[in-house]
Write a protein that holds these residues in place. Structure first.
Motif, PDB file in Angstrom:
ATOM      1  N   ASN A 107      -2.797  15.231  -3.358  1.00  0.00           N
ATOM      2  CA  ASN A 107      -2.187  14.622  -4.546  1.00  0.00           C
ATOM      3  C   ASN A 107      -1.538  15.672  -5.436  1.00  0.00           C
ATOM      4  O   ASN A 107      -1.947  16.838  -5.436  1.00  0.00           O
ATOM      5  N   GLY A 108      -0.512  15.219  -6.202  1.00  0.00           N
ATOM      6  CA  GLY A 108       0.113  16.087  -7.194  1.00  0.00           C
ATOM      7  C   GLY A 108       1.101  17.087  -6.614  1.00  0.00           C
ATOM      8  O   GLY A 108       1.572  17.975  -7.312  1.00  0.00           O
ATOM      9  N   LYS A 109       1.421  16.950  -5.328  1.00  0.00           N
ATOM     10  CA  LYS A 109       2.389  17.866  -4.712  1.00  0.00           C
ATOM     11  C   LYS A 109       3.761  17.219  -4.568  1.00  0.00           C
ATOM     12  O   LYS A 109       4.652  17.765  -3.928  1.00  0.00           O
ATOM     13  N   GLY A 110       3.905  16.024  -5.098  1.00  0.00           N
ATOM     14  CA  GLY A 110       5.202  15.349  -5.034  1.00  0.00           C
ATOM     15  C   GLY A 110       5.384  14.467  -3.812  1.00  0.00           C
ATOM     16  O   GLY A 110       6.428  13.832  -3.651  1.00  0.00           O
ATOM     17  N   LEU A 111       4.365  14.391  -2.941  1.00  0.00           N
ATOM     18  CA  LEU A 111       4.532  13.618  -1.704  1.00  0.00           C
ATOM     19  C   LEU A 111       4.714  12.120  -1.982  1.00  0.00           C
ATOM     20  O   LEU A 111       5.569  11.462  -1.386  1.00  0.00           O
ATOM     21  N   GLY A 112       3.908  11.580  -2.908  1.00  0.00           N
ATOM     22  CA  GLY A 112       3.988  10.149  -3.208  1.00  0.00           C
ATOM     23  C   GLY A 112       5.365   9.766  -3.729  1.00  0.00           C
ATOM     24  O   GLY A 112       5.956   8.777  -3.298  1.00  0.00           O
ATOM     25  N   GLY A 113       5.901  10.591  -4.633  1.00  0.00           N
ATOM     26  CA  GLY A 113       7.219  10.305  -5.211  1.00  0.00           C
ATOM     27  C   GLY A 113       8.320  10.365  -4.161  1.00  0.00           C
ATOM     28  O   GLY A 113       9.188   9.493  -4.110  1.00  0.00           O
ATOM     29  N   VAL A 114       8.271  11.386  -3.328  1.00  0.00           N
ATOM     30  CA  VAL A 114       9.306  11.529  -2.302  1.00  0.00           C
ATOM     31  C   VAL A 114       9.211  10.395  -1.271  1.00  0.00           C
ATOM     32  O   VAL A 114      10.219   9.809  -0.860  1.00  0.00           O
TER      33      VAL A 114
ATOM     34  N   LYS B 203       4.674   4.298 -15.125  1.00  0.00           N
ATOM     35  CA  LYS B 203       5.712   5.349 -15.277  1.00  0.00           C
ATOM     36  C   LYS B 203       6.134   5.912 -13.917  1.00  0.00           C
ATOM     37  O   LYS B 203       7.306   6.190 -13.676  1.00  0.00           O
ATOM     38  N   PHE B 204       5.164   6.111 -13.051  1.00  0.00           N
ATOM     39  CA  PHE B 204       5.430   6.627 -11.700  1.00  0.00           C
ATOM     40  C   PHE B 204       6.453   5.724 -10.986  1.00  0.00           C
ATOM     41  O   PHE B 204       7.430   6.198 -10.408  1.00  0.00           O
ATOM     42  N   TYR B 205       6.234   4.397 -11.071  1.00  0.00           N
ATOM     43  CA  TYR B 205       7.157   3.470 -10.402  1.00  0.00           C
ATOM     44  C   TYR B 205       8.475   3.339 -11.173  1.00  0.00           C
ATOM     45  O   TYR B 205       9.534   3.207 -10.564  1.00  0.00           O
TER      46      TYR B 205
ATOM     47  N   SER C 143       0.831  -1.196   0.000  1.00  0.00           N
ATOM     48  CA  SER C 143       0.000   0.000   0.000  1.00  0.00           C
ATOM     49  C   SER C 143       0.867   1.247   0.000  1.00  0.00           C
ATOM     50  O   SER C 143       1.643   1.459   0.928  1.00  0.00           O
ATOM     51  N   LEU C 144       0.755   2.014  -1.074  1.00  0.00           N
ATOM     52  CA  LEU C 144       1.349   3.364  -1.110  1.00  0.00           C
ATOM     53  C   LEU C 144       0.192   4.302  -1.395  1.00  0.00           C
ATOM     54  O   LEU C 144      -0.511   4.138  -2.397  1.00  0.00           O
ATOM     55  N   CYS C 145      -0.054   5.228  -0.515  1.00  0.00           N
ATOM     56  CA  CYS C 145      -1.121   6.191  -0.809  1.00  0.00           C
ATOM     57  C   CYS C 145      -0.853   7.539  -0.166  1.00  0.00           C
ATOM     58  O   CYS C 145      -0.109   7.645   0.810  1.00  0.00           O
ATOM     59  N   VAL C 146      -1.447   8.547  -0.778  1.00  0.00           N
ATOM     60  CA  VAL C 146      -1.381   9.933  -0.307  1.00  0.00           C
ATOM     61  C   VAL C 146      -2.821  10.426  -0.251  1.00  0.00           C
ATOM     62  O   VAL C 146      -3.643  10.075  -1.117  1.00  0.00           O
ATOM     63  N   HIS C 147      -3.156  11.231   0.746  1.00  0.00           N
ATOM     64  CA  HIS C 147      -4.530  11.713   0.845  1.00  0.00           C
ATOM     65  C   HIS C 147      -4.914  12.459  -0.440  1.00  0.00           C
ATOM     66  O   HIS C 147      -4.123  13.289  -0.922  1.00  0.00           O
TER      67      HIS C 147
HETATM   68  C1  LIG Z   1      -0.336   7.105  -6.567  1.00  0.00           C
HETATM   69  C2  LIG Z   1      -0.202   8.170  -5.486  1.00  0.00           C
HETATM   70  C3  LIG Z   1       0.428   7.556  -4.249  1.00  0.00           C
HETATM   71  C4  LIG Z   1       0.682   9.303  -6.019  1.00  0.00           C
HETATM   72  O1  LIG Z   1       0.870  10.259  -4.988  1.00  0.00           O
HETATM   73  P1  LIG Z   1       1.072  11.823  -5.334  1.00  0.00           P
HETATM   74  O2  LIG Z   1       1.601  12.467  -4.120  1.00  0.00           O
HETATM   75  O3  LIG Z   1      -0.165  12.364  -5.883  1.00  0.00           O
HETATM   76  O4  LIG Z   1       2.158  11.707  -6.486  1.00  0.00           O
HETATM   77  P2  LIG Z   1       3.255  12.776  -6.901  1.00  0.00           P
HETATM   78  O5  LIG Z   1       2.700  14.153  -6.724  1.00  0.00           O
HETATM   79  O6  LIG Z   1       4.507  12.456  -6.191  1.00  0.00           O
HETATM   80  O7  LIG Z   1       3.370  12.450  -8.427  1.00  0.00           O
HETATM   81  C5  LIG Z   1       4.504  11.827  -8.982  1.00  0.00           C
HETATM   82  C6  LIG Z   1       4.279  11.599 -10.450  1.00  0.00           C
HETATM   83  O8  LIG Z   1       3.389  10.491 -10.667  1.00  0.00           O
HETATM   84  C7  LIG Z   1       2.296  10.883 -11.473  1.00  0.00           C
HETATM   85  N1  LIG Z   1       1.058  10.319 -10.913  1.00  0.00           N
HETATM   86  C8  LIG Z   1       0.685  10.394  -9.631  1.00  0.00           C
HETATM   87  N2  LIG Z   1      -0.506   9.786  -9.457  1.00  0.00           N
HETATM   88  C9  LIG Z   1      -0.886   9.352 -10.684  1.00  0.00           C
HETATM   89  C10 LIG Z   1      -2.021   8.659 -11.165  1.00  0.00           C
HETATM   90  N3  LIG Z   1      -3.022   8.269 -10.361  1.00  0.00           N
HETATM   91  N4  LIG Z   1      -2.075   8.361 -12.471  1.00  0.00           N
HETATM   92  C11 LIG Z   1      -1.066   8.721 -13.306  1.00  0.00           C
HETATM   93  N5  LIG Z   1       0.043   9.382 -12.902  1.00  0.00           N
HETATM   94  C12 LIG Z   1       0.132   9.681 -11.606  1.00  0.00           C
HETATM   95  C13 LIG Z   1       2.215  12.383 -11.367  1.00  0.00           C
HETATM   96  O9  LIG Z   1       1.681  12.929 -12.556  1.00  0.00           O
HETATM   97  C14 LIG Z   1       3.647  12.805 -11.136  1.00  0.00           C
HETATM   98  O10 LIG Z   1       4.311  12.995 -12.351  1.00  0.00           O
HETATM   99  P3  LIG Z   1       5.231  14.297 -12.525  1.00  0.00           P
HETATM  100  O11 LIG Z   1       6.313  14.195 -11.481  1.00  0.00           O
HETATM  101  O12 LIG Z   1       5.722  14.142 -13.935  1.00  0.00           O
HETATM  102  O13 LIG Z   1       4.319  15.458 -12.319  1.00  0.00           O
HETATM  103  C15 LIG Z   1      -1.588   8.787  -5.134  1.00  0.00           C
HETATM  104  O14 LIG Z   1      -2.187   9.267  -6.313  1.00  0.00           O
HETATM  105  C16 LIG Z   1      -2.540   7.829  -4.465  1.00  0.00           C
HETATM  106  O15 LIG Z   1      -2.542   7.689  -3.246  1.00  0.00           O
HETATM  107  N6  LIG Z   1      -3.396   7.142  -5.260  1.00  0.00           N
HETATM  108  C17 LIG Z   1      -4.417   6.252  -4.705  1.00  0.00           C
HETATM  109  C18 LIG Z   1      -3.806   4.992  -4.169  1.00  0.00           C
HETATM  110  C19 LIG Z   1      -3.005   4.251  -5.244  1.00  0.00           C
HETATM  111  O16 LIG Z   1      -3.461   4.003  -6.344  1.00  0.00           O
HETATM  112  N7  LIG Z   1      -1.761   3.861  -4.873  1.00  0.00           N
HETATM  113  C20 LIG Z   1      -0.865   3.129  -5.707  1.00  0.00           C
HETATM  114  C21 LIG Z   1      -1.065   1.684  -5.443  1.00  0.00           C
HETATM  115  S1  LIG Z   1      -0.167   0.686  -6.582  1.00  0.00           S
END
Ligand SMILES: CC(C)(COP(=O)(O)OP(=O)(O)OC[C@H]1O[C@@H](n2cnc3c(N)ncnc32)[C@H](O)[C@@H]1OP(=O)(O)O)[C@@H](O)C(=O)NCCC(=O)NCCS
Length: 270
Positions: A195-202, A230-232, A187-191
């Motif tokens: 979203n979109g603030k870079g928290l998930g990536g960091v 792509k994110f991963y 489980s990786l998630c951000v509220h």
């Molecule tokens: C996936 C998740 C953790 C990303 O967290 P976040 O803080 O919004 O991500 P970031 O702001 O760090 O984004 C990092 C990059 O990933 C991309 N990205 C993030 N979420 C995305 C999504 N749902 N679909 C496509 N691309 C996504 C962003 O566009 C961003 O790209 P950029 O750096 O070129 O702008 C968040 O959207 C989430 O909690 N989703 C619901 C739970 C989930 O699906 N978790 C993954 C389980 S496998």
């Protein structure tokens, strides 16, 4: 006089006198590195700028964080993908050291996305007992287990023993195996408000680096939806193809990061 001291005296006599002028033969660096406080804010990476008002800090999770993690998991994931409260409790109890929470703190009275969260959910714990109005907010989390016998996430790795509360097992056939060398990121998630603030990536990069540096396994495996490949990949994971996992209806992609194939300074921080 001992021979070593005679030698030192001779060495000192041969040295040029000390001077405040720079040495003539030391070439000046044409592009000296400025002190950090002199770096213009326009050079700070965009992904960090997006979170400057959030002041995130990371911490291990444990059973005391169950309410927060359960709330966040069910806010961020679709209901058929979210881990059940009992599954989260199991993972935080048997292997909390494999998890990380990304926190911040806020007062309900200050404007911004965090105070909105504090107003909407009254149950955040206080940061400390001397200031009960200042709440500690879980903005994101990673929860993981270790598995033995597969380099990829399996349905058994995602499950957990039904009798885990009464019958502790070191290496059960489902759930967490203490000697497993595949760290399964479940489980990786951000509220959603953040979203979109870079928290998930960091969070992902900091956590993968910690797993590797701490020698907690040989690889990290996870399953994800196509849209997040792509994110991963940008965090150093490789797409291994469609997963056999049927969790949440199936249709997942296997992603793996082998620690051996990642040299210390490359790939994890692209
Ligand atoms: C996936 C998740 C953790 C990303 O967290 P976040 O803080 O919004 O991500 P970031 O702001 O760090 O984004 C990092 C990059 O990933 C991309 N990205 C993030 N979420 C995305 C999504 N749902 N679909 C496509 N691309 C996504 C962003 O566009 C961003 O790209 P950029 O750096 O070129 O702008 C968040 O959207 C989430 O909690 N989703 C619901 C739970 C989930 O699906 N978790 C993954 C389980 S496998």
């Amino acid at each position: 006089m001992p021979r070593d001291l005679i030698a030192d005296k001779k060495t000192l006599e041969d040295m040029p006198p000390l001077s405040k002028e720079p040495a003539a033969d030391s070439p000046e660096d044409p592009n000296p590195m400025p002190s950090l406080y002199q770096v213009p804010t326009s050079f700070i990476e965009d992904r960090f700028k997006r979170m400057t008002d959030l002041h995130p800090f990371a911490s291990l999770l444990n059973q005391d964080d169950l309410d927060d993690c359960d709330w966040l998991e069910h806010t961020a994931f679709d209901e058929n993908e979210a881990a059940s409260r009992e599954k989260i409790a199991y993972r935080l109890t048997v292997c909390g050291e494999l998890s990380t929470g990304l926190f911040s703190s806020a007062y309900p009275t200050v404007s911004g996305p965090l105070s909105k969260l504090v107003k909407a959910r009254k149950d955040f714990p206080s940061v400390d007992s001397a200031d009960s109005d200042r709440k500690r907010i879980l903005m994101g989390h990673i929860i993981a287990t270790k598995f033995k016998g597969s380099n990829l996430v399996t349905d058994d790795a995602m499950a957990f023993p039904s009798d885990w509360k009464t019958n502790y097992q070191f290496g059960p056939s489902t759930g967490h195996h203490e000697e497993g060398d595949t760290i399964c990121l479940h489980s990786l998630c951000v509220h959603p408000d953040l979203n979109g603030k870079g928290l998930g990536g960091v969070l992902l990069r900091a956590w993968t680096q910690r797993m590797k540096d701490a020698g907690l396994g040989k690889r990290i495996a996870l399953i994800c939806r196509e849209r997040l490949i792509k994110f991963y990949e940008s965090a150093g994971f490789k797409n291994v193809g469609p997963s056999v996992c049927q969790y949440g209806g199936g249709g997942w992609i296997d992603m793996v990061m082998e620690f051996d194939s990642v040299s210390h300074d490359e790939d994890i921080y692209p």
